[in-house]
Design a protein around this motif. Structure first.
Motif, PDB file in Angstrom:
ATOM      1  N   TRP A   1       7.169   9.348  -0.900  1.00 34.29           N
ATOM      2  CA  TRP A   1       5.890   9.254  -0.568  1.00 34.29           C
ATOM      3  C   TRP A   1       5.004   9.518  -1.804  1.00 34.29           C
ATOM      4  CZ3 TRP A   1       4.607   6.237   3.224  1.00 34.29           C
ATOM      5  CH2 TRP A   1       5.122   6.330   4.628  1.00 34.29           C
ATOM      6  N   ASP A   2       5.615  10.448  -2.809  1.00 33.91           N
ATOM      7  CA  ASP A   2       4.765  10.647  -4.056  1.00 33.91           C
ATOM      8  C   ASP A   2       5.014   9.613  -4.813  1.00 33.91           C
ATOM      9  OD1 ASP A   2       4.148  13.125  -3.095  1.00 33.91           O
ATOM     10  OD2 ASP A   2       6.038  14.309  -4.036  1.00 33.91           O
TER      11      ASP A   2
ATOM     12  N   ARG B   1      -6.385   0.213  -0.149  1.00 39.77           N
ATOM     13  CA  ARG B   1      -6.925   1.482   0.549  1.00 39.77           C
ATOM     14  C   ARG B   1      -8.380   1.331   0.610  1.00 39.77           C
ATOM     15  NH1 ARG B   1      -3.366   5.572  -1.029  1.00 39.77           N
ATOM     16  NH2 ARG B   1      -1.503   4.553  -1.367  1.00 39.77           N
TER      17      ARG B   1
ATOM     18  N   THR C   1       0.064   2.969  -6.159  1.00 37.00           N
ATOM     19  CA  THR C   1      -0.905   2.280  -5.564  1.00 37.00           C
ATOM     20  C   THR C   1      -1.719   1.635  -6.435  1.00 37.00           C
ATOM     21  OG1 THR C   1      -1.181   4.302  -4.056  1.00 37.00           O
ATOM     22  CG2 THR C   1      -2.999   2.775  -4.010  1.00 37.00           C
TER      23      THR C   1
ATOM     24  N   GLU D   1       2.723   6.598  -3.639  1.00 34.16           N
ATOM     25  CA  GLU D   1       1.233   6.945  -3.898  1.00 34.16           C
ATOM     26  C   GLU D   1       0.887   6.893  -5.439  1.00 34.16           C
ATOM     27  OE1 GLU D   1      -2.562   8.221  -3.128  1.00 34.16           O
ATOM     28  OE2 GLU D   1      -0.838   7.782  -1.756  1.00 34.16           O
TER      29      GLU D   1
ATOM     30  N   PHE E   1       3.019   4.771   6.532  1.00 26.70           N
ATOM     31  CA  PHE E   1       1.918   5.033   5.922  1.00 26.70           C
ATOM     32  C   PHE E   1       0.639   5.256   6.732  1.00 26.70           C
ATOM     33  CE2 PHE E   1      -1.919   3.270   3.724  1.00 26.70           C
ATOM     34  CZ  PHE E   1      -2.201   4.133   2.682  1.00 26.70           C
TER      35      PHE E   1
END
Length: 317
Positions: free
Chosen positions: A302-303, A195, A309, A306, A266
């Protein structure tokens, strides 16, 4: 399907409407040293034909991709068809001379002329300064330098809009801060695994710049899986990225979702990003990419992703 695109977004304040996926033209010229496979001229031309007939209205290439072969192959299709499809946005990039290292203002003008000739166009909708981190920023921004030359091309009407495209985030931030550019293109720094581009993306957005995010698959690891592509971002990333990618892939498999679909979405689901560049070298990849873009992904996945990451210390700077 030509000209009947859906899901278009404004590219910042440019007035250009582009699809959430931009076709990346770097594989079209054939770069086996980077991608590990050859792309024939016949295959590349067929891929461009499929792109022009497909669901995406945005194609990105560069003067330097395969010493101009990407542009030449795209240009062949443009000539066959008598021009670009209505509403189609083609972006390319000015590059320094790869043989001499020249990246002067004069070289920028020559690069643009070469691209116009190869593509068979008389004007660019979007023209990027490509990989300017190869030179000191002060030299690039000096009077008579490449930034000034690119601005002049826009002022003369040869380019409707100009952008800066590169990887080094500290350098990209300097170019964004000049206020000279309409668009930012960053690559490999905003993915499921990294990110690090968030700050420069936010900075560009605050100026009304368009934001294009390239390489959502991180050089293939997030498309093929770490088993087939163990190097993140062609070796730029930390070696531990492979293990995290494997864990993400396993999570996706539990939900029946291809890892590539999650990696692509994403980027495309982020409202700060106007378009996401995906390299395409075969006709079939156009439909495959559209399918990945439209694959349903549950919130629970998605959770999980995340939570997986990687920590900041593993991100590319």
């Amino acid at each position: 399907m030509t000209g009947s695109w859906t899901n278009t977004r404004n590219l910042g304040s440019t007035g250009l409407e582009v699809t959430s996926v931009c076709v990346g033209g770097s594989p079209l010229g054939s770069m086996p040293h980077l991608y590990g496979y050859e792309v024939s001229a016949e295959q590349a031309v067929a891929a461009v034909e499929a792109v022009f007939d497909g669901p995406f209205n945005f194609l990105d290439t560069s003067n330097a991709y395969s010493d101009g072969d990407s542009e030449r192959r795209i240009g062949e299709v443009i000539r066959r068809r008598g021009g670009l499809p209505p509403g189609f946005v083609l972006a390319t990039k000015v590059d320094g001379d790869r043989r001499t290292g020249d990246y002067s203002g004069a070289r920028v003008r020559r690069s643009a002329e070469e691209s116009l000739e190869r593509l068979g166009l008389d004007h660019f909708e979007l023209l990027h300064l490509h990989d300017p981190e190869v030179m000191p920023f002060d030299a690039a921004a000096a009077p008579g330098g490449p930034v000034e030359a690119l601005v002049e091309l826009r002022d003369r009407g040869l380019a409707s809009y100009i952008g800066v495209a590169g990887g080094n985030l500290a350098e990209m931030a300097k170019y964004v801060a000049t206020g000279a550019f309409d668009v930012l293109l960053t690559h490999n720094r905003y993915t499921l695994l990294d990110r690090s581009a968030e700050a420069v993306i936010d900075a560009a957005g605050s100026r009304g710049m368009g934001v294009i995010n390239a390489a959502p698959y991180g050089g293939g690891m997030l498309a093929k899986g770490a088993g087939e592509q163990p190097r993140y971002a062609y070796g730029l990333g930390d070696t531990s990225m492979a293990g995290i990618a494997n864990t993400m892939q396993a999570a996706c498999e539990r939900y029946g979702v291809p890892l590539a679909a999650a990696a692509l979405q994403f980027s495309t689901r982020d409202p700060r990003i106007d378009s996401t560049v995906v390299g395409i070298s075969t006709p079939a990849r156009v439909a495959q990419t559209a399918a990945l873009l439209n694959h349903a992904i549950p919130t629970a996945l998605w959770d999980e992703l995340e939570a997986l990451t990687p920590p900041r210390e593993l991100w590319i700077r």
